[in-house]
Scaffold this active site. Structure first.
Site, short mmCIF file in Angstrom:
data_model
loop_
_atom_site.label_atom_id
_atom_site.label_comp_id
_atom_site.label_asym_id
_atom_site.label_seq_id
_atom_site.Cartn_x
_atom_site.Cartn_y
_atom_site.Cartn_z
N ASP A 30 -20.65 46.34 -11.56
CA ASP A 30 -19.20 46.15 -11.59
C ASP A 30 -18.52 47.52 -11.71
O ASP A 30 -18.95 48.37 -12.49
CB ASP A 30 -18.83 45.24 -12.77
N ILE A 31 -17.45 47.68 -10.94
CA ILE A 31 -16.74 48.97 -10.92
C ILE A 31 -15.96 49.21 -12.23
O ILE A 31 -15.65 50.34 -12.58
CB ILE A 31 -15.80 49.00 -9.68
N ASN A 86 -16.14 33.20 -13.55
CA ASN A 86 -14.76 32.75 -13.55
C ASN A 86 -14.59 31.98 -12.24
O ASN A 86 -14.45 32.58 -11.18
CB ASN A 86 -13.80 33.95 -13.61
N GLN A 93 -10.56 33.97 -12.09
CA GLN A 93 -11.22 34.57 -10.93
C GLN A 93 -10.22 35.42 -10.15
O GLN A 93 -9.19 34.93 -9.71
CB GLN A 93 -11.81 33.48 -10.02
N HIS A 99 -19.05 35.11 -7.62
CA HIS A 99 -19.83 36.19 -8.23
C HIS A 99 -20.18 35.80 -9.66
O HIS A 99 -19.35 35.30 -10.40
CB HIS A 99 -19.09 37.54 -8.21
N HIS A 101 -21.18 37.14 -13.21
CA HIS A 101 -21.20 38.34 -14.06
C HIS A 101 -22.46 38.30 -14.91
O HIS A 101 -22.75 37.28 -15.57
CB HIS A 101 -20.00 38.35 -15.01
#
Ligand code: AMP
Length: 139
Positions: A30-31, A86, A93, A99, A101
């Site tokens: 994750d960025i 989410n 979301q 996706h 997490h």
């Protein structure tokens, strides 16, 4: 899905810090991580919501979650992880491509369980729970 940011990552049009890839799925960091090693696991075939995926893609996605958990355990000595989705805008979301997490957890990290989210918990009774389960089973 030309405008989908995760489709662009899957296609290689946007760089990502990949940690695992197979024919159906991709895992990358994750960025804006919640913790060091926070990874996102996505299906390569675009699906907005969990319900939109094929059963095969859903199974492949969960397999890649398993693989990613192993990498975080071995690579970061993380003894635990929070695994969360989410699913839908009302649940938070932001990126409309499924996706999962995978967030490494450590003793004393202070984040708490998912139950520590600020839920407006309904009051209920065992009878109400059982009636609701019947309603959902036939939905
Ligand atoms: P969600 O709120 O569940 O939709 O989470 C979306 C997540 O995607 C957030 O944690 C973002 O930090 C992450 N994210 C968004 N763009 C990128 C990107 N280009 N590379 C990696 N992670 C991203």
């Amino acid at each position: 899905m030309n405008e989908c940011i995760f489709c662009k990552i899957v296609a290689g049009g946007i760089p990502a810090a990949k940690v695992h890839e197979d024919a159906q799925t991709l895992a990358f960091l994750d960025i804006r991580p919640l913790a060091e090693g926070h990874a996102l696991v996505v299906p390569k075939r675009h699906a907005r919501r969990i319900e939109d995926m094929t059963p095969a893609d859903a199974a492949a996605l969960m397999h890649t979650v398993q693989v990613t958990l192993g990498k975080l355990t071995r690579g970061l000595k993380a003894p635990a992880a929070t695994v969360a989705v989410n699913d839908g805008a009302e649940a938070g979301q932001e990126v409309p491509h499924v996706h999962i997490h995978v967030v490494p957890r450590h003793v004393g990290d202070g984040a708490g369980p998912i139950h520590a989210l600020n839920w407006p918990r309904p009051s209920t009774t065992p009878d109400a729970v059982s009636a609701l389960a019947k309603r959902l089973a036939s939905a």
